[in-house]
Every structure is written in structure tokens, then in C-alpha cells.
Design a protein around this motif. Structure first.
Motif, PDB file in Angstrom:
ATOM      1  N   ARG A  85       0.817  -1.213   0.000  1.00 12.33           N
ATOM      2  CA  ARG A  85       0.000   0.000   0.000  1.00 12.33           C
ATOM      3  C   ARG A  85       0.854   1.269   0.000  1.00 12.33           C
ATOM      4  O   ARG A  85       0.577   2.211  -0.744  1.00 12.33           O
ATOM      5  CB  ARG A  85      -0.924   0.017   1.218  1.00 12.33           C
ATOM      6  CG  ARG A  85      -1.848   1.226   1.228  1.00 12.33           C
ATOM      7  CD  ARG A  85      -2.695   1.303   2.474  1.00 12.33           C
ATOM      8  NE  ARG A  85      -3.614   2.425   2.387  1.00 12.33           N
ATOM      9  CZ  ARG A  85      -3.295   3.681   2.686  1.00 12.33           C
ATOM     10  NH1 ARG A  85      -2.055   3.972   3.063  1.00 12.33           N
ATOM     11  NH2 ARG A  85      -4.187   4.652   2.585  1.00 12.33           N
ATOM     12  N   GLU A  86       1.891   1.301   0.829  1.00 12.41           N
ATOM     13  CA  GLU A  86       2.680   2.528   0.953  1.00 12.41           C
ATOM     14  C   GLU A  86       3.338   2.914  -0.374  1.00 12.41           C
ATOM     15  O   GLU A  86       3.307   4.083  -0.765  1.00 12.41           O
ATOM     16  CB  GLU A  86       3.745   2.367   2.036  1.00 12.41           C
ATOM     17  CG  GLU A  86       3.160   2.279   3.444  1.00 12.41           C
ATOM     18  CD  GLU A  86       4.234   2.233   4.502  1.00 12.41           C
ATOM     19  OE1 GLU A  86       5.426   2.356   4.138  1.00 12.41           O
ATOM     20  OE2 GLU A  86       3.898   2.063   5.689  1.00 12.41           O
ATOM     21  N   ARG A  87       3.936   1.939  -1.050  1.00 13.89           N
ATOM     22  CA  ARG A  87       4.570   2.240  -2.331  1.00 13.89           C
ATOM     23  C   ARG A  87       3.538   2.622  -3.374  1.00 13.89           C
ATOM     24  O   ARG A  87       3.770   3.510  -4.200  1.00 13.89           O
ATOM     25  CB  ARG A  87       5.378   1.030  -2.815  1.00 13.89           C
ATOM     26  CG  ARG A  87       6.622   0.758  -2.004  1.00 13.89           C
ATOM     27  CD  ARG A  87       7.359  -0.449  -2.523  1.00 13.89           C
ATOM     28  NE  ARG A  87       8.507  -0.788  -1.700  1.00 13.89           N
ATOM     29  CZ  ARG A  87       9.224  -1.879  -1.849  1.00 13.89           C
ATOM     30  NH1 ARG A  87       8.913  -2.759  -2.793  1.00 13.89           N
ATOM     31  NH2 ARG A  87      10.257  -2.120  -1.057  1.00 13.89           N
ATOM     32  N   THR A  88       2.400   1.939  -3.348  1.00 13.06           N
ATOM     33  CA  THR A  88       1.344   2.252  -4.308  1.00 13.06           C
ATOM     34  C   THR A  88       0.849   3.673  -4.111  1.00 13.06           C
ATOM     35  O   THR A  88       0.665   4.424  -5.076  1.00 13.06           O
ATOM     36  CB  THR A  88       0.156   1.270  -4.159  1.00 13.06           C
ATOM     37  OG1 THR A  88       0.633  -0.060  -4.343  1.00 13.06           O
ATOM     38  CG2 THR A  88      -0.923   1.567  -5.194  1.00 13.06           C
ATOM     39  N   VAL A  89       0.622   4.042  -2.858  1.00 15.82           N
ATOM     40  CA  VAL A  89       0.178   5.407  -2.551  1.00 15.82           C
ATOM     41  C   VAL A  89       1.238   6.413  -2.976  1.00 15.82           C
ATOM     42  O   VAL A  89       0.930   7.464  -3.563  1.00 15.82           O
ATOM     43  CB  VAL A  89      -0.135   5.557  -1.044  1.00 15.82           C
ATOM     44  CG1 VAL A  89      -0.371   7.028  -0.688  1.00 15.82           C
ATOM     45  CG2 VAL A  89      -1.346   4.720  -0.668  1.00 15.82           C
ATOM     46  N   ALA A  90       2.516   6.107  -2.693  1.00 14.07           N
ATOM     47  CA  ALA A  90       3.601   7.022  -3.057  1.00 14.07           C
ATOM     48  C   ALA A  90       3.661   7.240  -4.563  1.00 14.07           C
ATOM     49  O   ALA A  90       3.844   8.365  -5.041  1.00 14.07           O
ATOM     50  CB  ALA A  90       4.934   6.470  -2.554  1.00 14.07           C
ATOM     51  N   ILE A  91       3.480   6.155  -5.315  1.00 15.53           N
ATOM     52  CA  ILE A  91       3.493   6.266  -6.783  1.00 15.53           C
ATOM     53  C   ILE A  91       2.276   7.024  -7.266  1.00 15.53           C
ATOM     54  O   ILE A  91       2.368   7.922  -8.120  1.00 15.53           O
ATOM     55  CB  ILE A  91       3.530   4.862  -7.423  1.00 15.53           C
ATOM     56  CG1 ILE A  91       4.873   4.187  -7.116  1.00 15.53           C
ATOM     57  CG2 ILE A  91       3.322   4.956  -8.938  1.00 15.53           C
ATOM     58  CD1 ILE A  91       4.926   2.718  -7.517  1.00 15.53           C
ATOM     59  N   ALA A  92       1.106   6.677  -6.719  1.00 11.59           N
ATOM     60  CA  ALA A  92      -0.147   7.288  -7.186  1.00 11.59           C
ATOM     61  C   ALA A  92      -0.180   8.787  -6.900  1.00 11.59           C
ATOM     62  O   ALA A  92      -0.660   9.575  -7.716  1.00 11.59           O
ATOM     63  CB  ALA A  92      -1.340   6.600  -6.530  1.00 11.59           C
ATOM     64  N   THR A  93       0.325   9.212  -5.733  1.00  9.42           N
ATOM     65  CA  THR A  93       0.271  10.629  -5.385  1.00  9.42           C
ATOM     66  C   THR A  93       1.213  11.473  -6.236  1.00  9.42           C
ATOM     67  O   THR A  93       1.085  12.706  -6.263  1.00  9.42           O
ATOM     68  CB  THR A  93       0.617  10.838  -3.896  1.00  9.42           C
ATOM     69  OG1 THR A  93       1.844  10.162  -3.595  1.00  9.42           O
ATOM     70  CG2 THR A  93      -0.489  10.295  -3.008  1.00  9.42           C
ATOM     71  N   ARG A  94       2.134  10.827  -6.929  1.00  7.67           N
ATOM     72  CA  ARG A  94       3.004  11.575  -7.841  1.00  7.67           C
ATOM     73  C   ARG A  94       2.319  11.834  -9.181  1.00  7.67           C
ATOM     74  O   ARG A  94       2.805  12.632  -9.981  1.00  7.67           O
ATOM     75  CB  ARG A  94       4.300  10.794  -8.082  1.00  7.67           C
ATOM     76  CG  ARG A  94       5.210  10.738  -6.869  1.00  7.67           C
ATOM     77  CD  ARG A  94       6.549  10.147  -7.206  1.00  7.67           C
ATOM     78  NE  ARG A  94       7.328   9.912  -5.985  1.00  7.67           N
ATOM     79  CZ  ARG A  94       7.907   8.782  -5.676  1.00  7.67           C
ATOM     80  NH1 ARG A  94       7.799   7.740  -6.490  1.00  7.67           N
ATOM     81  NH2 ARG A  94       8.600   8.651  -4.564  1.00  7.67           N
TER      82      ARG A  94
END
Length: 212
Positions: A85-94
Motif C-alpha cells: 500500500r505505501e509504495r502504491t500510494v507514493a506512486i499514485a500521489t506523484r
């Protein structure tokens, strides 16, 4: 129809099936899950046609293509699980115009409808591959994921393999009609994205006015 007369992806799938038999059709479908540009609408009817020629049994075609679907989906599930989740959120928020609240809404929606999404998603062009990634990100119980992926894949594969089996030399008609459906789905996705962007742009303009 000889293999030499079939070109492109269909020719590649036919050659793979002729070399490996029913397991070859399973390999082709596993790759189709990992690389969506490889269309199952071509590979599955071709497997049915091959069964109609007597080069493999119809049951073997159904079992191996469904096994291939599950293996491919499981690989993407693992990608989602490893990404987390954390990496997915980090990628998505970019990504432009994407907010954390959008991700949280998507997560909440998947938590409520995850099983139905995985099951029916296996029968929708384009989404049939992509749906496995959020299932992995959300850590859907593996047993549940495999069960509903198998059921959805079995239904989808059976329809197309039987179509190729019954149509025989005219198996390619399935691809022609499904090409239209795929275009409709792609158009719907584009409309959803355009609407999303339009809403975000309006929100930004509204925020800009309030700042002034």
C-alpha cells in the motif's frame, strides 16, 4: 488452415500449441495476463479450433487455459502484494490530479466489492489482467482470490474456447466481434478518465478563486 497461413499473435499461439499441445495454450494465456496486448479473444478461440481439429482434447484446452489464467493472475497479485500500500500510494500521489482521498475511496470500494470485482473483472477485456494488482495490494486472502479468479476465468475461457471449437475454420470471427467490445470498453475507460480530470480541474480552479 495451416500454421503458415496464420500470422501475427494467432500464428505464434498456434505454433506454441502445436509444439507443446494443451500446455502451450496455457502458457500463451498466462502470458496474455501479464501482457494485456496479447488478446485472449484470439488465443482462446484458436485453442478451441485446435481441439476441433483433434490436436488436443476440449477438456484439456479448458483446463490448461484456465490454469494459465490463474498463474498469470497470481503473478500480478504477487506484484501488488510486493508493491504494498505505501509504495502504491507514493506512486499514485506523484501522478497529476490524483489525491490521497481518491486512493482511500478506491480502497474502501475494493474492501466492499473485492470478491465481485475479481470474479466479474476476469470477464471484462483490459480489466481482466489489471484487477489482480489491487487484489494483491489490498492483500485479499489468497484462497479467496484464487477461487474467484479460477471461477471467473473458467467461465470466460469456456465461452471463447467453445466458440472456437464450434466455429472451426471461422474461429477468427470471435476476434472480430470481441474487437468491437474491447473498443467500447476502452472508450468507456477514456470517458471516465476525462470526467475525472475535468472534475479535478474544476476543483483546482475553485480553490484558486478562494485563495484570491
Amino acid at each position: 488452415m495451416e500454421t503458415a497461413e496464420i500470422g501475427g499473435i494467432a500464428g505464434w499461439a498456434m505454433e506454441l500449441t502445436e509444439r507443446l499441445g494443451a500446455p502451450g495454450a496455457g502458457v500463451a494465456i498466462a502470458l496474455e495476463n501479464l501482457f494485456p496486448p496479447l488478446p485472449s479473444e484470439v488465443i482462446l478461440p484458436l485453442a478451441g479450433f485446435t481441439a476441433a481439429r483433434g490436436d488436443m482434447s476440449l477438456v484439456a484446452a479448458l483446463l490448461w487455459t484456465t490454469a494459465g489464467s490463474v498463474v498469470g493472475a497470481l503473478a500480478l497479485y504477487c506484484v501488488g502484494a510486493l508493491l504494498g500500500r505505501e509504495r502504491t500510494v507514493a506512486i499514485a500521489t506523484r501522478l497529476p490530479l490524483v489525491k490521497i482521498s481518491d486512493i482511500e475511496k478506491a480502497e474502501a470500494w475494493f474492501a466492499r466489492h473485492g470478491v465481485k470485482t475479481v470474479f466479474f473483472g476476469r470477464m471484462i477485456p483490459i480489466f481482466r489482467s489489471l484487477i489482480s494488482v489491487p487484489a494483491g495490494v489490498e492483500r485479499m486472502p489468497l484462497g479467496t482470490f484464487l477461487l474467484f479468479t479460477t471461477l471467473g476465468s473458467l467461465i470466460w475461457n469456456t465461452v471463447f474456447v467453445l466458440a472456437g471449437y464450434l466455429l472451426g475454420e471461422n474461429w477468427h470471427l470471435v476476434e472480430e466481434y470481441m474487437g468491437i467490445v474491447s473498443k467500447v470498453v476502452a472508450a468507456a475507460v477514456v470517458l471516465v478518465v476525462v470526467r475525472f480530470v475535468a472534475v479535478r480541474m474544476r476543483e483546482r480552479r475553485g480553490q484558486g478563486r478562494h485563495v484570491r
